[in-house]
Each structure stands twice: as structure tokens, then as C-alpha cells.
Write a protein that holds these residues in place. Structure first.
Motif, PDB file in Angstrom:
ATOM      1  N   ASN A 264      10.632  21.784 -16.357  1.00 37.96           N
ATOM      2  CA  ASN A 264      10.933  20.454 -15.833  1.00 37.96           C
ATOM      3  C   ASN A 264       9.796  19.495 -16.152  1.00 37.96           C
ATOM      4  O   ASN A 264       8.622  19.899 -16.219  1.00 37.96           O
ATOM      5  N   ASN A 265      10.134  18.219 -16.313  1.00 39.70           N
ATOM      6  CA  ASN A 265       9.095  17.214 -16.562  1.00 39.70           C
ATOM      7  C   ASN A 265       8.157  17.133 -15.369  1.00 39.70           C
ATOM      8  O   ASN A 265       8.599  17.135 -14.216  1.00 39.70           O
ATOM      9  N   VAL A 266       6.842  17.058 -15.666  1.00 42.22           N
ATOM     10  CA  VAL A 266       5.870  16.945 -14.590  1.00 42.22           C
ATOM     11  C   VAL A 266       5.918  15.536 -14.011  1.00 42.22           C
ATOM     12  O   VAL A 266       6.447  14.597 -14.628  1.00 42.22           O
ATOM     13  N   GLU A 267       5.351  15.375 -12.828  1.00 38.95           N
ATOM     14  CA  GLU A 267       5.317  14.072 -12.173  1.00 38.95           C
ATOM     15  C   GLU A 267       4.497  13.095 -13.020  1.00 38.95           C
ATOM     16  O   GLU A 267       3.457  13.445 -13.569  1.00 38.95           O
ATOM     17  N   LEU A 268       4.982  11.863 -13.141  1.00 37.78           N
ATOM     18  CA  LEU A 268       4.388  10.800 -13.972  1.00 37.78           C
ATOM     19  C   LEU A 268       4.472  11.125 -15.459  1.00 37.78           C
ATOM     20  O   LEU A 268       3.809  10.492 -16.277  1.00 37.78           O
ATOM     21  N   GLY A 269       5.278  12.130 -15.784  1.00 36.08           N
ATOM     22  CA  GLY A 269       5.477  12.474 -17.192  1.00 36.08           C
ATOM     23  C   GLY A 269       6.795  11.917 -17.670  1.00 36.08           C
ATOM     24  O   GLY A 269       6.934  10.745 -17.971  1.00 36.08           O
ATOM     25  N   GLY A 270       7.798  12.739 -17.691  1.00 37.13           N
ATOM     26  CA  GLY A 270       9.113  12.274 -18.120  1.00 37.13           C
ATOM     27  C   GLY A 270       9.256  12.309 -19.621  1.00 37.13           C
ATOM     28  O   GLY A 270       8.275  12.353 -20.366  1.00 37.13           O
ATOM     29  N   GLU A 271      10.510  12.285 -20.048  1.00 33.33           N
ATOM     30  CA  GLU A 271      10.782  12.300 -21.483  1.00 33.33           C
ATOM     31  C   GLU A 271      10.462  10.936 -22.084  1.00 33.33           C
ATOM     32  O   GLU A 271      10.921   9.906 -21.605  1.00 33.33           O
ATOM     33  N   PHE A 272       9.654  10.943 -23.137  1.00 28.76           N
ATOM     34  CA  PHE A 272       9.173   9.705 -23.745  1.00 28.76           C
ATOM     35  C   PHE A 272       9.355   9.849 -25.254  1.00 28.76           C
ATOM     36  O   PHE A 272       8.681  10.658 -25.897  1.00 28.76           O
ATOM     37  N   ILE A 273      10.281   9.083 -25.800  1.00 28.88           N
ATOM     38  CA  ILE A 273      10.617   9.217 -27.226  1.00 28.88           C
ATOM     39  C   ILE A 273       9.466   8.716 -28.100  1.00 28.88           C
ATOM     40  O   ILE A 273       8.980   7.592 -27.930  1.00 28.88           O
ATOM     41  N   LEU A 274       9.033   9.553 -29.039  1.00 33.76           N
ATOM     42  CA  LEU A 274       7.947   9.213 -29.956  1.00 33.76           C
ATOM     43  C   LEU A 274       8.404   9.464 -31.387  1.00 33.76           C
ATOM     44  O   LEU A 274       8.977  10.509 -31.690  1.00 33.76           O
TER      45      LEU A 274
ATOM     46  N   PRO B  39       0.807  -1.226   0.000  1.00 36.32           N
ATOM     47  CA  PRO B  39       0.000   0.000   0.000  1.00 36.32           C
ATOM     48  C   PRO B  39       0.837   1.272   0.000  1.00 36.32           C
ATOM     49  O   PRO B  39       0.323   2.345  -0.324  1.00 36.32           O
ATOM     50  N   ASP B  40       2.124   1.173   0.348  1.00 33.86           N
ATOM     51  CA  ASP B  40       2.986   2.363   0.401  1.00 33.86           C
ATOM     52  C   ASP B  40       3.905   2.461  -0.821  1.00 33.86           C
ATOM     53  O   ASP B  40       4.829   3.277  -0.835  1.00 33.86           O
ATOM     54  N   LEU B  41       3.636   1.620  -1.826  1.00 29.14           N
ATOM     55  CA  LEU B  41       4.517   1.593  -2.989  1.00 29.14           C
ATOM     56  C   LEU B  41       4.510   2.939  -3.710  1.00 29.14           C
ATOM     57  O   LEU B  41       3.448   3.512  -3.989  1.00 29.14           O
ATOM     58  N   GLN B  42       5.693   3.439  -3.994  1.00 30.12           N
ATOM     59  CA  GLN B  42       5.863   4.651  -4.798  1.00 30.12           C
ATOM     60  C   GLN B  42       6.515   4.236  -6.113  1.00 30.12           C
ATOM     61  O   GLN B  42       7.570   3.603  -6.104  1.00 30.12           O
ATOM     62  N   TYR B  43       5.910   4.590  -7.227  1.00 27.79           N
ATOM     63  CA  TYR B  43       6.447   4.132  -8.513  1.00 27.79           C
ATOM     64  C   TYR B  43       6.120   5.156  -9.593  1.00 27.79           C
ATOM     65  O   TYR B  43       4.958   5.540  -9.766  1.00 27.79           O
ATOM     66  N   GLU B  44       7.127   5.607 -10.277  1.00 26.70           N
ATOM     67  CA  GLU B  44       6.950   6.567 -11.370  1.00 26.70           C
ATOM     68  C   GLU B  44       6.725   5.790 -12.671  1.00 26.70           C
ATOM     69  O   GLU B  44       7.586   5.012 -13.078  1.00 26.70           O
ATOM     70  N   TYR B  45       5.595   6.007 -13.296  1.00 23.05           N
ATOM     71  CA  TYR B  45       5.303   5.336 -14.558  1.00 23.05           C
ATOM     72  C   TYR B  45       4.993   6.384 -15.622  1.00 23.05           C
ATOM     73  O   TYR B  45       4.804   7.574 -15.320  1.00 23.05           O
ATOM     74  N   PHE B  46       4.947   5.945 -16.872  1.00 19.71           N
ATOM     75  CA  PHE B  46       4.648   6.860 -17.965  1.00 19.71           C
ATOM     76  C   PHE B  46       3.128   6.978 -18.127  1.00 19.71           C
ATOM     77  O   PHE B  46       2.472   6.088 -18.660  1.00 19.71           O
ATOM     78  N   ASN B  47       2.605   8.109 -17.638  1.00 18.52           N
ATOM     79  CA  ASN B  47       1.177   8.378 -17.772  1.00 18.52           C
ATOM     80  C   ASN B  47       0.908   8.898 -19.184  1.00 18.52           C
ATOM     81  O   ASN B  47       1.563   9.837 -19.649  1.00 18.52           O
ATOM     82  N   ALA B  48      -0.056   8.285 -19.868  1.00 11.52           N
ATOM     83  CA  ALA B  48      -0.306   8.583 -21.285  1.00 11.52           C
ATOM     84  C   ALA B  48      -0.614  10.059 -21.530  1.00 11.52           C
ATOM     85  O   ALA B  48      -0.288  10.597 -22.600  1.00 11.52           O
ATOM     86  N   VAL B  49      -1.230  10.717 -20.571  1.00  9.92           N
ATOM     87  CA  VAL B  49      -1.598  12.122 -20.738  1.00  9.92           C
ATOM     88  C   VAL B  49      -0.425  13.043 -20.391  1.00  9.92           C
ATOM     89  O   VAL B  49      -0.248  14.106 -20.987  1.00  9.92           O
ATOM     90  N   LEU B  50       0.422  12.630 -19.440  1.00  9.75           N
ATOM     91  CA  LEU B  50       1.442  13.519 -18.891  1.00  9.75           C
ATOM     92  C   LEU B  50       2.808  13.393 -19.550  1.00  9.75           C
ATOM     93  O   LEU B  50       3.686  14.225 -19.307  1.00  9.75           O
ATOM     94  N   ILE B  51       3.018  12.362 -20.361  1.00  3.90           N
ATOM     95  CA  ILE B  51       4.355  12.191 -20.960  1.00  3.90           C
ATOM     96  C   ILE B  51       4.735  13.431 -21.772  1.00  3.90           C
ATOM     97  O   ILE B  51       3.892  14.031 -22.458  1.00  3.90           O
ATOM     98  N   ASN B  52       6.016  13.795 -21.638  1.00  5.47           N
ATOM     99  CA  ASN B  52       6.589  14.949 -22.362  1.00  5.47           C
ATOM    100  C   ASN B  52       5.955  16.285 -21.995  1.00  5.47           C
ATOM    101  O   ASN B  52       6.117  17.271 -22.728  1.00  5.47           O
ATOM    102  N   GLU B  53       5.208  16.323 -20.888  1.00  7.64           N
ATOM    103  CA  GLU B  53       4.663  17.584 -20.393  1.00  7.64           C
ATOM    104  C   GLU B  53       5.671  18.211 -19.433  1.00  7.64           C
ATOM    105  O   GLU B  53       6.341  17.502 -18.664  1.00  7.64           O
ATOM    106  N   VAL B  54       5.793  19.515 -19.474  1.00 10.30           N
ATOM    107  CA  VAL B  54       6.723  20.210 -18.573  1.00 10.30           C
ATOM    108  C   VAL B  54       5.974  21.290 -17.804  1.00 10.30           C
ATOM    109  O   VAL B  54       4.925  21.781 -18.243  1.00 10.30           O
ATOM    110  N   ASP B  55       6.535  21.645 -16.634  1.00  7.09           N
ATOM    111  CA  ASP B  55       5.933  22.704 -15.832  1.00  7.09           C
ATOM    112  C   ASP B  55       6.450  24.060 -16.303  1.00  7.09           C
ATOM    113  O   ASP B  55       7.172  24.175 -17.299  1.00  7.09           O
ATOM    114  N   GLU B  56       6.103  25.100 -15.550  1.00  9.60           N
ATOM    115  CA  GLU B  56       6.481  26.459 -15.940  1.00  9.60           C
ATOM    116  C   GLU B  56       7.988  26.657 -15.986  1.00  9.60           C
ATOM    117  O   GLU B  56       8.492  27.524 -16.694  1.00  9.60           O
ATOM    118  N   GLU B  57       8.704  25.861 -15.225  1.00  8.51           N
ATOM    119  CA  GLU B  57      10.160  26.001 -15.185  1.00  8.51           C
ATOM    120  C   GLU B  57      10.864  25.100 -16.206  1.00  8.51           C
ATOM    121  O   GLU B  57      12.090  25.027 -16.247  1.00  8.51           O
TER     122      GLU B  57
END
Length: 1090
Positions: free
Chosen positions: A145-155, A125-143
Motif C-alpha cells: 500500500n502507498n505510504v502516508e504522504l506518498g501516493g501514486e505519482f506519475i513520472l 492548527p488542526d488542518l489535515q492534508y495529504e500532499y505529495f512528499n518528494a521523498v515518499l512518493i511512489n513508496e509502498v509499505d510491506e503490504e
């Protein structure tokens, strides 16, 4: 006496003179109308002059005589064979079976990997795991940086995946908008299902024809390969939940009979009834074509929502579900609720269906939608359901009050069901979905990985999320799916469904297997499901309009009987549904040119089942030239040389060599693949050697036309006014040649012979329209037409002329090719008007001409469409719309025949108007009441997801006042000329005058010249149109159609219950989500109930 004789003589003379005057007058009218006004000899001269001129042009520029001569040279060396339809269909079934088997094996490998990965995983129940969320991939914040559950995803773009940018090494995970991305259940599921990535990649390497592979989790997340970016709609929402997709529901559960009981007692007024309607609608969403259902509303009486269906169940197809949804709006609450009577009625229906072998003959359930139960009704259960408990009970408690929760939960537990409490519209979908996992328990405990196949469909939510932009419209697919179970010993009797894996199969891939060259010009292949629904068929029209992406509401449940409608007794359909092998014959009327023209023929049908699937396949061969094929032979060197000429093309959708099965072959064209295969440099390529041999033969025989056309093009004295624009030919093997006589940018119709012109090219399911129509003409004659446009402009400004090339001089001869030209409409019309100025007068002064205002001249084709008229706006119209009186006379005289056709995939306009809402809001108190209602509903629906997930009935209310296109059945006419009538004259009486006309066939063509006397006005005569007329069914017939159950083949697998099932996992209630909403609930209830 003498005076009397004088009087008598005077009367006789007067009468005689009157009779003589009438007689002479009538003859004068007849002579002036038909002889002096429109001399038949002159019209015949015009027709002969125009026919000779236009045939000379068509034959010269098409090279038809040269091509006929070249084929004749091989007449003695070729072999004509009759096509064995049964052999063709059995070979096709084997190919389809092999393709389906490969997809099923890929799916099974995913099942094994998923179950093993889950078996090895320990829930944390306490597992923390970063995965590639289909909506958030390659999204960045105002600064940046990749958003959480986003990350760089080569397409990278891939033409194999509709030119979408994808990642072929990894999958992505989509989580429904109304669920938390980092919920512990989701994170754990995502973590162990990462093991599927390796299998996804391995599957794709083994079978490069695979497209989307995926895992839909019972927790709600959706893992999709290859990885692709998902895009929310303009509201920030993705309306996709894998658990309410048909492939998921079919794989998770067995077929079922369901009775839905809806409480409409007085306490259900207002918001509760709204939530109840949405709950019922969501339950309907979970039912598929193998399920049966009915809806009963109850208070102190039993009310069938559709009174016509009293005491029965109907199939849960799209049409029936939509019909019931319309009736849900008519429910209103009053009186007291007698649940015992409603339960009794439901048990009796289910018992009757089970005993008589109707319905699903598998699982059975009662869905109870109510705001409470004052007792437990154990006497009803004891009488009808205990001890076997074959009928499961699923109570849905509507509202926030929990006073009756214990009673309803006890009822669920005592009948192997599940209890849920639904307080808001936002709670509906998640709570409804829970029953599916209960129904799946027996299948899970049995550990039966049943393979399921869906009907043809398009997932619009998925296409929208992918921002799919396919010009050809959405691609129909079928999905093969299998359930994934928990194999842990400690959870075995709980029957835990982990989810469903699946892969999509574009139906275009099925069509590539069809040996079109063996089916003849009018032949085709088709396939249907166990329910009789079309999987593939050339007459399936899933879109509102060709070229649009919008699909008809019932596009996925078009029955075979609705396209092969001449089979009134359903002999062909029922034999195929029951997976038999056999033959059938019947006279058919096949429409072409977007339904405007009809061809009458006799079809022979051959059919068999596709092993390992619920599908059956058939082929139709038309008698005559359609039943014969010929084999020629040329040297490999000559064939390959002529095949590589620049003017040669092969049918895009025909499979000469399968270049999709190996990654290394994907870059090859069909001609390149043929050359590599036939020269032995790529012997492992899968190619149709027999078809290729015939293609090479056709390439050699048609090669001289390239030089012939080039010579014409280079001759400056020829075609000086550039009236002829294109010469073209096509052969029975899908080979085509084209020659342009004008530059591309000067073409009047640039779409012709391109992928944009679907009816004008060789497709997987049909020959070109100009080829089909030429084949039905008398050999040696040309068929002329103006192509209809799909755009705003109704017609193109060109004329097509084509003629068929026969191998032998008898009706059994195969049509080996068709050849033709495209010319400017203006050029064609100019030739017509020039011919119509000729006459036989020695002094050159013609007594009649089409330039005269006293006559109207028309050129029409054999289906009654106008090619030439003085009024340009009438070009392309049906002749009966312009000259209704003349067309009616031609029909009476037998010059033309009316053929009645039926369209069971039609759309009719329906006005959904209502002024109720306007009247309501005109009352000041109603305005306050409406505002408060909206406010509280907003507070109750604390997450915005529910606003985009509302009931279809709510959408329907909002669309009132608009014109909608709704499915309907129509009857419409088509018209065909009588070939044996070459010429005729006629007179029409119109408002005290006689209008005469002459119709004369144009030699060596499908055209007719019609000359009409313009001095007599017949405009009051009604036009003869081709407009469809909706078939209106009276209430009695509507009821019979609802009750009528067509033959269907029940799925072989059934898992209704299991003795080891743990029935104590049977329900929970939801918590109140908003204190403020709770405070306002009594107020709004009081207001709504007023």
C-alpha cells in the motif's frame, strides 16, 4: 751556455707540442661532435624527405588544395567586412536582457499567486492534508500500500530536465530531515501553496526554456516543479534546507555588515565551545558575497580571530569564510568575559565602515555567541546605538542554563534583534536562521519585491537528491529569486516573510545566445557579476578535473582578474563591474590543449551592462584575421541540397534556429529547422537568417570534398595499410564534414569529433583545437600533434594534421575553414624512420643513421612535445624532461622561448597530517574521557540530522592525515619555437665531454627533427619541466591580500530598518530535550574541562 739553450729549446718544443695537441684536440672534438658525428646536410635531407612525404599524405587525404581552390572560385563574389565589436556586444546584451526578463516575469507571477493564496488562507492548527512528499512518493509499505504522504505519482523521463523522470502537471514538497512532515505550520503552508501548481504549469507553457521553478518557505519546506522523486543518501538523510541557499538569503535580506562576538571565557570550555564554533560557522553560511564581516573572540581581552584584520571587515566570499573557519579551531576558553569591551569594539568598527562608505552601506548587525551576560550594558547601547538603533543585536545563549536569558533577551529587544538559546548541536541551524527573518522585516513592510540574481553555482545537495547522472558534469546555473510577503493587514507591521520563489537559468542557455561565428576563431564572450565574479567565460574551470563532477571549493567566486590576468591594473574588470560601456585592448597569452600550449595575440575587448540584472557582458576579438568576416551567397535550393548530405553536421551548441522556445519545435534537428524556416513552412521559428545564409554558402563550397573523399576510399590502391583513418573539415559557421577511411570499430581514437572530445569540436565558447592551431600556422602548412587524453593513458595513439584555408592572400583575410586528417601514430612514426635512413652516399652505405646507437633522433612539435622517439614511453612527453641539457641550450640559443603563465584557479596538494589524536588516545584516561564525551553528545543530539550537518572544522579534523587538494595560485612555463630559426647546431659541455646536437625544421609543418650525439652522457643535467610552482605568499602579503577589497557595485536596493517595524517579536528559548543528557551534563563538563 749551450746547455741552457738546449734546455730552453726543449721547453719551447714541449710547450709548442702541448699547445698544438690541445688545439688539435679541441678541433677534433668540435669536428667529431658537430660535423663528422652529425652532419647537418644529412639531417637536412632527412627532414626534407619526411616533410615532403607527410605533407603529400596530409594534403592528399584532407583535400586541402581542392577546398582552397573551391573557395578561391568565389573570391570575387564575396564581401569581406570588419567586425564591429561594439555592435556585437550591444546586440548580445539585448538578447540576454530579453531572456533574463522572461525568467523574472515568470518568477513575479509566482510571487503574486503565492501572496494571494496566503491572503485567502485562514490558519488552522488542526488542518489535515495529504500532499505529495518528494521523498515518499511512489513508496509502498510491506503490504504493497502507498505510504502516508506518498501516493501514486506519475513520472515520465524528460530530456529537458537532464533525463530525469518528472511530472509536468504537479509539484512535490520536500521537508528537511530534522523537521516533522505533519507539523501544523508546514501543513498549512503546503495547503495554501498548492495554488502555485497552476502557475508553474502556465509559466512552463509560456516559456518552454524554463527549468526548475520553486517556492522555499520560511517554515522550511520546499515546493519544486516539475515534480520529481527525491532520494536520501546512504544514511537516510537529505542535506538540503532551502533557507540556507544563497538565492533564499539574498532575496530575503538586504546586504549587511556583521560583527560576530564569541565568548571564550573559562565558562565556555568543552561542549559549549563546540556548540559556539558550530553556531559561528552556521552564521557564516548565511552570509553572501554582498555582505561583510569579522569575528572577535573575547575574554578579559579582545582577540581578533584573524589578527591581521584588526579593526576592519572583509567581504563574505567563500575564500574569506573558509579562512576564518580554519581559525575557529584555534579558539580556547580561559579567563573572564568582558562583554562591554567587545560590544564597544564591534560598534566602533560598524560605525567607521558606515561613515566611510565601506562595506555594504546597508544593514548592520552584531551576533553575540555567549553562555551569559551579567548585566544589560545599556550604557554601551546608549552611547553607540540609541535612539536610531541602526545596529541590530542577535544574542545566542549557549547551554541549558537560563539564568542570563532575561538579560540577553532584553538586549535583543532593545536593539531590534532576536534572542535564541542553543542547547545542542541539533538546535544550531534552526536558531541561527531566525535572524534572517528579522533582517527581512523592513523589506517586507516596504513591500519591495527586489529581484535578485545569484552568481554561477551548482546545488550539489539538490543534484544528489535527484540522483542526477550527467556525464558532462554538473550544470552551472544562476537563479532569479524574489521574496514572498504576508499581505494581511493584521500582520503588516510584523513584516512576515512567507518565503522566496525562484527559477534556475542554466548558463548554457546564455552561451547559446553568443554569435560565435561573428567572434572569429579565438574570439569569445564572457559575463561577470556586480562583484566581478565570472558568470560565463571559456577559461572558467569549475571542476577538479574535466569530466569529473567534483567542483573546486571556490568555483563560484572566480574573479575576472584571475582569468584575464594580463590586465594588471584591473581596467577591464573595474569598468565592467561599474556597468560601463566601452573598449579595452591588451596583449594576451591564451592557453589551449588543457593548458599545455600557448598562443600569443592582441585582443580588443568590448563591454556593456545587461539591463535589469547586476551582470555585465563583454566580447573579445583577436586582431588580424579574427576581426574580419565575409559574406557569400548561393541559391537556397543548392544550399539546402548540400546541407542535407549525410557527412554534414552543425555545431551542437550553436543556435541556428531556436527550437527550445516552442514545444512543437523541440523534436527538430537544427538542419530540419533551417529547412522549414528557409522554405517558409515555419515562418514563426526564430532563426538567425544571416548565419544560415553563410552556412548554406559553406555547404555548397565544401560539397565537392564528399565526392573526393569517397573516391579515395573506394580506390583499393590508396591507403592500403589504413594509416589514414579520418578526413575532416570545419568552417567559420560551425559546419563540419567527416569521412571515415576505416570502419568505426577500427578507429584508433573513437572519441575524436564526438561530444566526448570537448576540445576537438565546435562548442558554445570555442572553435576546435585543430582549427585554432591551424589558423596560427603559416598558410599552406600543416600543424601536427598527438592529442592528449584525459584518461589514465596520457596520449592517444593517433596524430592529427590540420591546415587553415584562407580566402585572400593577406593577413586581413578571414580564415574560412580548416581541414585535416587523423592517422595512426604507428603509421606516422614509420614514415619518419624510413626518411631517417636516407643518405647521399653513392654506394648506399650511410655514414650516419637514426638506427645508430651513437645518436638519438627525436621529432618534436613547436611547443616541444615529442611525437617520435626510439623510446616509445617518451612519446607525448615534453622534450625538456627527456633531454634537459639540450632543451636548456635551445632556450639559450633562442630556438625556443619560455613563456611564463599564471593559474589562479589551480589546486595544490596539502598534507593535513596531525598526530594529536593518536597521542591523546594512547592515554587510558583520555580514552574514557573521549567515550563519555561522544556518549553525551549523542544523547544531547537527539535527532540524527545534526550528525550530517556538522561544522566543516569537524570534518577537517576527521580528515587529518590525508592529502587534500586545496585552492592555490601557481606559476608555470609554456614553450614556443622561434619561427625564424629553421636550423641550428650546438654543443654542450657535460662532465668533461662535449655533446653535440642538430635541430632542423621539417618543411611545411610545425615540427622539428632533433638529432643528439649519444656518446657524451648529460644525464646529470636537470630536466626542463612544465611543472607548476605554487606561489607562496609571506605573512605580510597574505594579510594585504585579505585586506584588499576589489571594486564592486553595491546592490541598488537597501532596506536596513523601517519606523513601523514591530521590534517586540524578539526571541524565545529552547527546552531541554533529554532528561538523561541533563543528568550527565555536569559530569561531562567536569571531564571536558580537565
Amino acid at each position: 751556455m749551450e746547455g741552457n739553450w738546449r734546455i730552453l729549446f726543449s721547453h719551447v718544443c714541449s710547450t709548442s707540442f702541448l699547445l698544438l695537441w690541445i688545439f688539435v684536440g679541441l678541433n677534433v672534438v668540435e669536428v667529431v661532435g658537430s660535423q663528422q658525428g652529425i652532419p647537418l646536410s644529412v639531417v637536412k635531407l632527412w627532414a626534407s624527405a619526411f616533410g615532403g612525404e607527410i605533407k603529400s599524405i596530409s594534403a592528399k587525404y584532407s583535400g586541402s588544395q581542392l577546398l582552397q581552390k573551391k573557395y578561391k572560385e568565389f573570391e570575387k563574389s564575396v564581401r569581406v567586412e570588419e567586425i564591429d565589436g561594439m555592435k556585437v556586444v550591444k546586440n548580445l546584451a539585448v538578447k540576454m536582457e530579453e531572456m533574463f526578463r522572461r525568467k523574472a516575469e515568470a518568477t513575479r507571477r509566482l510571487v503574486e499567486a503565492a501572496e494571494e493564496a496566503h491572503h485567502q488562507h485562514e490558519e488552522n492548527p488542526d488542518l489535515q492534508y495529504e500532499y505529495f512528499n518528494a521523498v515518499l512518493i511512489n513508496e509502498v509499505d510491506e503490504e504493497g500500500n502507498n505510504v502516508e504522504l506518498g501516493g501514486e505519482f506519475i513520472l515520465e523521463p524528460s530530456d529537458h530536465f537532464n533525463n530525469l523522470s518528472v511530472n509536468l502537471s504537479l509539484s512535490v514538497v520536500q521537508v528537511p530531515t530534522n523537521m516533522y512532515n505533519k507539523d501544523p505550520d508546514i501543513v498549512n503552508g503546503v495547503y495554501w501553496s498548492e495554488a502555485l501548481n497552476k502557475v508553474f504549469v502556465d509559466n512552463f507553457e509560456r516559456d518552454p526554456t524554463l527549468i526548475w521553478q520553486y517556492f522555499g518557505s520560511a517554515k522550511g519546506f520546499f515546493r519544486q516543479y516539475p515534480g520529481v522523486k527525491w532520494h536520501p543518501d546512504e544514511h537516510g538523510v537529505i542535506g538540503f534546507d532551502c533557507r540556507n541557499r544563497k538565492w533564499y538569503i539574498q532575496a530575503a535580506t538586504s546586504p549587511k555588515d556583521v560583527v560576530i562576538l564569541v565568548d571564550v571565557s573559562g565558562s565556555m570550555k568543552g561542549l559549549r565551545l563546540t556548540i559556539a564554533r558550530q553556531t559561528v560557522s552556521s552564521i557564516l553560511d548565511t552570509l553572501g558575497d554582498d555582505d561583510f564581516f569579522n569575528i572577535i573572540a573575547y575574554n578579559q581581552e579582545i582577540h581578533y580571530v584573524e589578527p591581521c584584520l584588526n579593526g576592519t571587515l572583509v567581504r563574505a566570499d567563500r575564500t574569506n569564510k573558509d579562512h576564518f573557519r580554519e581559525h575557529l579551531d584555534k579558539l580556547f576558553a580561559k579567563g573572564i568575559g568582558l562583554l562591554g569591551d567587545a560590544l564597544t569594539e564591534a560598534f566602533m568598527i560598524l560605525s567607521d565602515f558606515n561613515q566611510t562608505g565601506r562595506g555594504s552601506v546597508c544593514s548592520q548587525a552584531i551576533m553575540l555567541v555567549t553562555d551569559g551576560a551579567t548585566e544589560m550594558y545599556d550604557d554601551v547601547f546608549e552611547k553607540y546605538n540609541w535612539p536610531e538603533r541602526k545596529v541590530r543585536l542577535f544574542p545566542y545563549l549557549i547551554g541549558r542554563e537560563s539564568a542570563f536569558a532575561d538579560n540577553l533577551k532584553w538586549m535583543a529587544c532593545a536593539n531590534k534583534g532576536y534572542f535564541s538559546q542553543i542547547s545542542t548541536l541539533a538546535d544550531v541551524q534552526e536558531n541561527v536562521m531566525r535572524y534572517l527573518h528579522v533582517m527581512s522585516r523592513p523589506k517586507v513592510i516596504d513591500h519591495e519585491h527586489d529581484t535578485v540574481w545569484t552568481e554561477a553555482y551548482v546545488d550539489s545537495a539538490l543534484s544528489l537528491a535527484h540522483k542526477l547522472n550527467d556525464k558532462s558534469g554538473p550544470t552551472l546555473t544562476t537563479t532569479v529569486a524574489m521574496p514572498v510577503f504576508s499581505t494581511k493587514n493584521e500582520t503588516k507591521n510584523q513584516g512576515i516573510l512567507l518565503g522566496v520563489v525562484g527559477t534556475d537559468i542554466p548558463l548554457q542557455e546564455l552561451m547559446k545566445l553568443i554569435p560565435k561565428h561573428m567572434l572569429g576563431i579565438h574570439g569569445y564572450a564572457f559575463a561577470i557579476t556586480n562583484n566581478g565574479y565570472i558568470l560565463i567565460h571559456p577559461d572558467l574551470r569549475p571542476l577538479y578535473q574535466e569530466g569529473q563532477k567534483r567542483r573546486k571549493p571556490n568555483y563560484s567566486s572566480v574573479d575576472l582578474s584571475e582569468v584575464e590576468w594580463e590586465d594588471k591594473d584591473g581596467i577591464l574588470r573595474n569598468a565592467m563591474v561599474n556597468r560601463r560601456t566601452g573598449t579595452f585592448s591588451m596583449e594576451v597569452k591564451k592557453t589551449v590543449d588543457r593548458g599545455r600550449r600557448v598562443l600569443k595575440m592582441h585582443n580588443d575587448y568590448y563591454y556593456t551592462d545587461i539591463k535589469g540584472t547586476p551582470f555585465s557582458v563583454g566580447v573579445a576579438l583577436s586582431r588580424g584575421h579574427g576581426k574580419y568576416f565575409f559574406r557569400g551567397n548561393v541559391s537556397l535550393e543548392a544550399g539546402l541540397r548540400d546541407l542535407e548530405q549525410p557527412d554534414v553536421a552543425l555545431a551542437d551548441e550553436w543556435t541556428y534556429c531556436n527550437i527550445e522556445e516552442e514545444h512543437e519545435h523541440r523534436h527538430l534537428t537544427q538542419i530540419q529547422a533551417i529547412k522549414l524556416f528557409m522554405t517558409g513552412r515555419r515562418p514563426h521559428l526564430k532563426c538567425d537568417r544571416e548565419l544560415i545564409q553563410e552556412v548554406l554558402f559553406d555547404a555548397v563550397v565544401t560539397a565537392p570534398l564528399e565526392a573526393y573523399w569517397t573516391g579515395l576510399a573506394l580506390n583499393k590502391s590508396e591507403n592500403s595499410d589504413k594509416g589514414v583513418e579520418i578526413a575532416f573539415l570545419g568552417t567559420r559557421t560551425g559546419l563540419s564534414r567527416t569521412n571515415l577511411f576505416v570502419p568505426v570499430d577500427q578507429l584508433s581514437n573513437r572519441d575524436f569529433l564526438t561530444a566526448e572530445d570537448k576540445e576537438g569540436v565546435f562548442n558554445a565558447d570555442h572553435f576546435p583545437l585543430w582549427y585554432k592551431r591551424a589558423a596560427e600556422q603559416v598558410p599552406g602548412t600543416f600543424v601536427y600533434s598527438i592529442p592528449f587524453s584525459t584518461g589514465i593513458q596520457n596520449i592517444m595513439n593517433v596524430v592529427l594534421a590540420s591546415t587553415a584555408i584562407q580566402l585572400l592572400d593577406d593577413r586581413k583575410s578571414p580564415i574560412v575553414a580548416a581541414v585535416g586528417i587523423q592517422m595512426k601514430l604507428e603509421y606516422f612514426q614509420k614514415k619518419f624512420w624510413t626518411a631517417c635512413r636516407q643518405c647521399t652516399a653513392l654506394d648506399g652505405k650511410c655514414s650516419i643513421s637514426c638506427d645508430n646507437e651513437d645518436i638519438n633522433c627525436y621529432l618534436i612539435d613547436n611547443n616541444g612535445f615529442i611525437l617520435v622517439t626510439e623510446e616509445q614511453s617518451q612519446t607525448g612527453l615534453f622534450f625538456g624532461e627527456v633531454e634537459g641539457a639540450v632543451m636548456n641550450k635551445l632556450l639559450q640559443m633562442g630556438s625556443f622561448k619560455r613563456i611564463t603563465l599564471y593559474d589562479y584557479q589551480a589546486l595544490c596538494r596539502e598534507y593535513a597530517g596531525s598526530s594529536d589524536s593518536a597521542r591523546t588516545l594512547s592515554d587510558p584516561f583520555s580514552v574514557v574521557k573521549w567515550l563519555l564525551t561522544e556518549l553525551v553528545i549523542f544523547l544531547l543530539e537527539f535527532n540524527l540530522y545534526s550528525w550530517w550537518n556538522i561544522d566543516l572544522s569537524v570534518k577537517a579534523q576527521r580528515s587529518r592525515g590525508k592529502t587534500m587538494m586545496v585552492p592555490c595560485d601557481t606559476e608555470y612555463p609554456a614553450f614556443v619555437s622561434e619561427r625564424t630559426i629553421k636550423e641550428t647546431t650546438g654543443n654542450i659541455e657535460c662532465d668533461g665531454c662535449i655533446r653535440s646536437f642538430v635541430i632542423q625544421q621539417i618543411p611545411s609543418s610545425n615540427l622539428f627533427m632533433v638529432v643528439v650525439d649519444n656518446k657524451c652522457d648529460c644525464s646529470s643535467a636537470p630536466p626542463v619541466t612544465m611543472d607548476p610552482i605554487e606561489i607562496i605568499y609571506n605573512e605580510s602579503l597574505k594579510c594585504e591580500r585579505l585586506k584588499y577589497q576589489k571594486d564592486r557595485k553595491k546592490p541598488e536596493s537597501c532596506h536596513p530598518f523601517h519606523p513601523e517595524e514591530n521590534a517586540m517579536e524578539c526571541g524565545s528559548a529552547t527546552r531541554f530535550s533529554s532528561p538523561l543528557a541533563a543528568a550527565l551534563l555536569p559530569l561531562i563538563t567536569a571531564i571536558i574541562s580537565r
